[in-house]
Scaffold this motif. Structure first.
Motif, PDB file in Angstrom:
ATOM      1  N   ILE A 150       0.862  -1.168   0.000  1.00  0.00           N
ATOM      2  CA  ILE A 150       0.000   0.000   0.000  1.00  0.00           C
ATOM      3  C   ILE A 150       0.906   1.228   0.000  1.00  0.00           C
ATOM      4  N   PHE A 151       0.805   2.037  -1.050  1.00  0.00           N
ATOM      5  CA  PHE A 151       1.636   3.236  -1.176  1.00  0.00           C
ATOM      6  C   PHE A 151       0.844   4.426  -0.645  1.00  0.00           C
ATOM      7  N   ALA A 152       1.221   4.914   0.530  1.00  0.00           N
ATOM      8  CA  ALA A 152       0.450   5.943   1.219  1.00  0.00           C
ATOM      9  C   ALA A 152       0.729   7.329   0.647  1.00  0.00           C
ATOM     10  N   THR A 153      -0.332   8.171   0.666  1.00  0.00           N
ATOM     11  CA  THR A 153      -0.205   9.587   0.317  1.00  0.00           C
ATOM     12  C   THR A 153      -1.137  10.372   1.221  1.00  0.00           C
ATOM     13  N   ASN A 154      -0.633  11.480   1.776  1.00  0.00           N
ATOM     14  CA  ASN A 154      -1.432  12.300   2.678  1.00  0.00           C
ATOM     15  C   ASN A 154      -2.174  13.381   1.904  1.00  0.00           C
ATOM     16  N   VAL A 155      -3.368  13.715   2.375  1.00  0.00           N
ATOM     17  CA  VAL A 155      -4.161  14.799   1.790  1.00  0.00           C
ATOM     18  C   VAL A 155      -4.529  15.773   2.904  1.00  0.00           C
ATOM     19  N   PRO A 156      -4.125  17.064   2.795  1.00  0.00           N
ATOM     20  CA  PRO A 156      -3.248  17.659   1.780  1.00  0.00           C
ATOM     21  C   PRO A 156      -1.802  17.169   1.933  1.00  0.00           C
ATOM     22  N   TYR A 157      -1.109  17.078   0.825  1.00  0.00           N
ATOM     23  CA  TYR A 157       0.196  16.419   0.795  1.00  0.00           C
ATOM     24  C   TYR A 157       1.305  17.111   1.590  1.00  0.00           C
ATOM     25  N   PRO A 158       1.308  18.467   1.786  1.00  0.00           N
ATOM     26  CA  PRO A 158       2.463  19.053   2.487  1.00  0.00           C
ATOM     27  C   PRO A 158       2.510  18.723   3.980  1.00  0.00           C
ATOM     28  N   ILE A 159       1.398  18.253   4.551  1.00  0.00           N
ATOM     29  CA  ILE A 159       1.341  18.011   5.993  1.00  0.00           C
ATOM     30  C   ILE A 159       2.000  16.677   6.304  1.00  0.00           C
ATOM     31  N   PRO A 160       2.959  16.639   7.220  1.00  0.00           N
ATOM     32  CA  PRO A 160       3.643  15.379   7.529  1.00  0.00           C
ATOM     33  C   PRO A 160       2.724  14.391   8.235  1.00  0.00           C
ATOM     34  N   VAL A 161       2.965  13.114   8.015  1.00  0.00           N
ATOM     35  CA  VAL A 161       2.226  12.046   8.698  1.00  0.00           C
ATOM     36  C   VAL A 161       3.079  11.605   9.881  1.00  0.00           C
ATOM     37  N   LEU A 162       2.712  12.090  11.051  1.00  0.00           N
ATOM     38  CA  LEU A 162       3.544  11.886  12.237  1.00  0.00           C
ATOM     39  C   LEU A 162       3.526  10.444  12.724  1.00  0.00           C
ATOM     40  N   GLU A 163       2.580   9.657  12.217  1.00  0.00           N
ATOM     41  CA  GLU A 163       2.526   8.250  12.634  1.00  0.00           C
ATOM     42  C   GLU A 163       3.707   7.443  12.109  1.00  0.00           C
ATOM     43  N   PHE A 164       4.424   7.994  11.113  1.00  0.00           N
ATOM     44  CA  PHE A 164       5.674   7.378  10.656  1.00  0.00           C
ATOM     45  C   PHE A 164       6.834   8.129  11.316  1.00  0.00           C
ATOM     46  N   GLY A 165       7.643   7.405  12.052  1.00  0.00           N
ATOM     47  CA  GLY A 165       8.778   8.017  12.721  1.00  0.00           C
ATOM     48  C   GLY A 165       9.896   8.343  11.742  1.00  0.00           C
ATOM     49  N   PRO A 166      10.950   9.032  12.214  1.00  0.00           N
ATOM     50  CA  PRO A 166      12.102   9.349  11.357  1.00  0.00           C
ATOM     51  C   PRO A 166      12.691   8.073  10.750  1.00  0.00           C
ATOM     52  N   TYR A 167      12.815   8.088   9.434  1.00  0.00           N
ATOM     53  CA  TYR A 167      13.360   6.951   8.691  1.00  0.00           C
ATOM     54  C   TYR A 167      12.572   5.662   8.919  1.00  0.00           C
ATOM     55  N   GLU A 168      11.304   5.783   9.317  1.00  0.00           N
ATOM     56  CA  GLU A 168      10.412   4.617   9.326  1.00  0.00           C
ATOM     57  C   GLU A 168       9.718   4.585   7.964  1.00  0.00           C
ATOM     58  N   PHE A 169      10.191   3.710   7.104  1.00  0.00           N
ATOM     59  CA  PHE A 169       9.726   3.719   5.719  1.00  0.00           C
ATOM     60  C   PHE A 169       8.488   2.860   5.498  1.00  0.00           C
ATOM     61  N   PHE A 170       8.150   2.001   6.438  1.00  0.00           N
ATOM     62  CA  PHE A 170       6.970   1.160   6.225  1.00  0.00           C
ATOM     63  C   PHE A 170       6.493   0.572   7.547  1.00  0.00           C
ATOM     64  N   LYS A 171       5.242   0.109   7.510  1.00  0.00           N
ATOM     65  CA  LYS A 171       4.640  -0.632   8.608  1.00  0.00           C
ATOM     66  C   LYS A 171       4.100  -1.937   8.031  1.00  0.00           C
ATOM     67  N   VAL A 172       4.085  -2.989   8.846  1.00  0.00           N
ATOM     68  CA  VAL A 172       3.688  -4.315   8.373  1.00  0.00           C
ATOM     69  C   VAL A 172       2.464  -4.783   9.147  1.00  0.00           C
ATOM     70  N   PHE A 173       1.507  -5.373   8.427  1.00  0.00           N
ATOM     71  CA  PHE A 173       0.301  -5.920   9.045  1.00  0.00           C
ATOM     72  C   PHE A 173       0.238  -7.420   8.802  1.00  0.00           C
ATOM     73  N   ASN A 174       0.171  -8.163   9.885  1.00  0.00           N
ATOM     74  CA  ASN A 174      -0.010  -9.620   9.846  1.00  0.00           C
ATOM     75  C   ASN A 174       1.068 -10.334   9.035  1.00  0.00           C
ATOM     76  N   ASP A 175       2.249  -9.735   8.970  1.00  0.00           N
ATOM     77  CA  ASP A 175       3.383 -10.319   8.246  1.00  0.00           C
ATOM     78  C   ASP A 175       3.094 -10.572   6.764  1.00  0.00           C
ATOM     79  N   THR A 176       2.063  -9.907   6.225  1.00  0.00           N
ATOM     80  CA  THR A 176       1.705 -10.141   4.819  1.00  0.00           C
ATOM     81  C   THR A 176       1.607  -8.860   4.006  1.00  0.00           C
TER      82      THR A 176
END
Length: 569
Positions: A454-480
């Motif tokens: 899943i390739f995430a994009t925020n709306v509006p795009y300039p606002i940072p998504v704080l749920e991703f930490g510094p250099y946290e490039f991805f999150k995994v669900f159910n190992d799949t």
């Protein structure tokens, strides 16, 4: 374009072409330069005559020319076989086929309710005719008189009238701006243009409930109360798919309700709408005759490889594929350019690197031959793949949907993924709602593993998504299933407003990627509304350092899951 010239152009364009499918005969009507009244009448006829139960006009389906893209797609997908006809002969034949049923209206006086008139045409099987053209046609049975019933041409009154009398005869929803300038004084816009009636043929064919309420998404207004009633009480599948485009209340150049999810809210949740971006797209009543029901053939997944912590993995995604305007226009050109670049040879790392295209899944039934053309081009390169666009089955902010609608949405998205033979989707969410989406929505894809990326994009795009930490490039669900952090590239010019590097030069972006911590796994989502284009990727890739590897979406998911397993061990 005259009929003689049109026939000559078709003959020349068809010379030497190999048909992609069986020959397809059509009655072709040229609407380029036609009046709005003529366009509306012809488009309504096309919708009625292209219904599955209709014999067509003299046995032919109807195809209209409204811009150069129409002839381009005709020639790209079929062996041209047409009967060209003028507007008045066509309308005469159409009215004869419909026993002369017509709707009386004035195209100028009743412009604000043209969207509602289109709905009437679909449920009454009648052709809207302005007095300027009705006098010369074989009209017989007047099915409706707009000047009598809707004398004030009030969109709310007309919408409520059609809703109360005919909603149970409709199959879905569409929105069509009648010509309001919503970019200036959005609360009280003036009529400065005309409606784009390209989608009318499909609206009529499918009996969509078409309307436009400028304040329909503004709480505490009468129009919002009516739209809430429409959305919550209807016979349509949920979440409600909204065809066309909602450009009401344009703010800072953006359309806050285009995804429909925030239009009608209740207790912090969307009542369940999403967009099929199809405003102005004509001939869908023609193209949708033979939907795709079996999975398409994608390029195979490259051989599996082990994750290397000294390598940075990146997937490049062509965005905006949810827009049928892009599918029909710009992306068609880009795909031709891409095939030519790959065929030219050279170093494949820079001339034919792996490239992922977002693609509108509703082309499966709206324009299946377009979709088949794209897949054929990708097979030519062997290095192109398709993924679902924002936000899967519909463009919406699915994290705002109710649990029940989320379940339906995930199932619909998984069905689309299987038919497109893809394992990835783009996911757009409204700012401030990511925590809820990460905790409650995205994990639903981890149960079946049909969608792996899943390739995430925020709306509006300039606002940072704080749920991703510094250099946290991805999150995994159910190992799949992997959710990749947002990284949008909108253009290459110098930014005049804060964009969090969404506008940067190709060398700047290559420098950024090359300086990610080695072992990073992420993506770049390119969208053209800031000026980015296919060549932007071609200008960027040669500047990547040697430890950066461009990969397809499946390899990216594999690398993320392998890295996740190593971290969890």
């Amino acid at each position: 374009m005259s009929m003689r010239v049109l026939v000559a152009v078709l003959a020349a364009a068809g010379a030497g072409l190999v048909a992609a499918g069986p020959p397809m005969t059509a009655t072709m009507v040229d609407l380029q330069g036609a009046s709005l009244a003529d366009q509306i009448a012809v488009q309504c006829c096309a919708g009625l005559l292209n219904r599955p139960t209709s014999p067509g006009l003299n046995g032919n389906r109807v195809f209209t020319l409204m811009n150069s893209d129409d002839l381009k797609w005709w020639n790209a997908t079929n062996r041209p076989s047409t009967v060209a006809t003028g507007i008045q002969p066509f309308l005469s034949g159409c009215l004869n086929a419909l026993a002369g049923r017509w709707i009386a209206y004035n195209v100028t006086a009743h412009q604000l309710v043209i969207p509602n008139i289109i709905t009437l045409a679909s449920v009454l099987d009648a052709i809207p005719l302005d007095p300027t053209i009705a006098a010369n046609l074989p009209t017989q049975a007047k099915a409706f008189d707009v000047g009598v019933t809707w004398a004030a041409a009030d969109p709310r009154v007309a919408t409520e009238y059609v809703y109360e009398k005919y909603v149970n005869q409709t199959t879905g929803m569409a929105k069509m701006n009648p010509g309001l300038d919503t970019h200036h004084n959005p609360g009280h816009p003036n009529i400065t243009g005309t409606p784009n009636v390209g989608l009318v043929d499909y609206i009529v064919r499918e009996k969509l409930f078409n309307f436009f309420l400028n304040d329909g998404c503004i709480p505490f207004t009468d129009e919002h109360a009516l739209e809430t009633r429409i959305v919550t009480n209807n016979p349509w599948p949920r979440p409600v798919a909204v065809y066309g485009y909602d450009d009401s209340w344009v703010i800072f150049g953006g359309d806050p309700f285009e995804a429909e999810a925030t239009c009608v809210m209740r207790d912090g949740k969307s009542v369940g709408m999403g967009q099929i971006s199809s405003g102005g797209i004509n001939n869908l009543a023609f193209w949708s005759a033979d939907p795709i029901t079996t999975p398409l053939k994608q390029n195979p997944k490259p051989p599996s490889e082990p994750y290397r912590p000294d390598t940075t993995y990146i997937t490049l995604v062509i965005g905006d594929g949810d827009s049928m305007g892009e599918n029909k226009g710009r992306h068609y050109t880009w795909m031709q350019e891409r095939v030519a670049k790959c065929a030219a040879g050279g170093n494949p790392a820079t001339s034919c690197f792996p490239l992922v295209w977002s693609m509108q899944p509703h082309l499966l039934h709206l324009a299946p031959e377009w979709l088949q053309w794209y897949y054929r081009q990708a097979l030519k390169t062997g290095r192109d793949w398709f993924v679902l666009p924002p936000s899967g089955d519909l463009y919406t902010y699915a994290g705002l949907l109710t649990d029940e609608d989320q379940e339906r949405f995930v199932l619909n998205t998984e069905r689309d993924a299987e038919l497109l033979s893809t394992s990835a989707t783009v996911g757009w969410e409204w700012f401030g709602t990511w925590a809820n989406a990460i905790n409650n929505y995205f994990p639903r894809y981890g149960r079946n593993g049909v969608v792996r990326s899943i390739f995430a994009t925020n709306v509006p795009y300039p606002i940072p998504v704080l749920e991703f930490g510094p250099y946290e490039f991805f999150k995994v669900f159910n190992d799949t299933t992997v959710l990749f952090r947002p990284r949008e590239w909108r253009g290459t010019a110098n930014a005049t407003i804060p964009t969090r590097n969404a506008v940067c030069s190709p060398t700047q972006l290559a420098h950024e990627i090359s300086n990610y911590p080695k072992g990073s796994v992420g993506h770049i989502y390119l969208t053209s509304d800031g000026g980015a284009e296919l060549d932007s990727f071609y200008d960027m890739v040669p500047h990547l350092e040697d430890h950066v590897k461009v990969v397809d979406q499946d390899t990216l998911a594999d690398m993320a899951l392998q890295k996740h397993a190593l971290r969890s061990a």
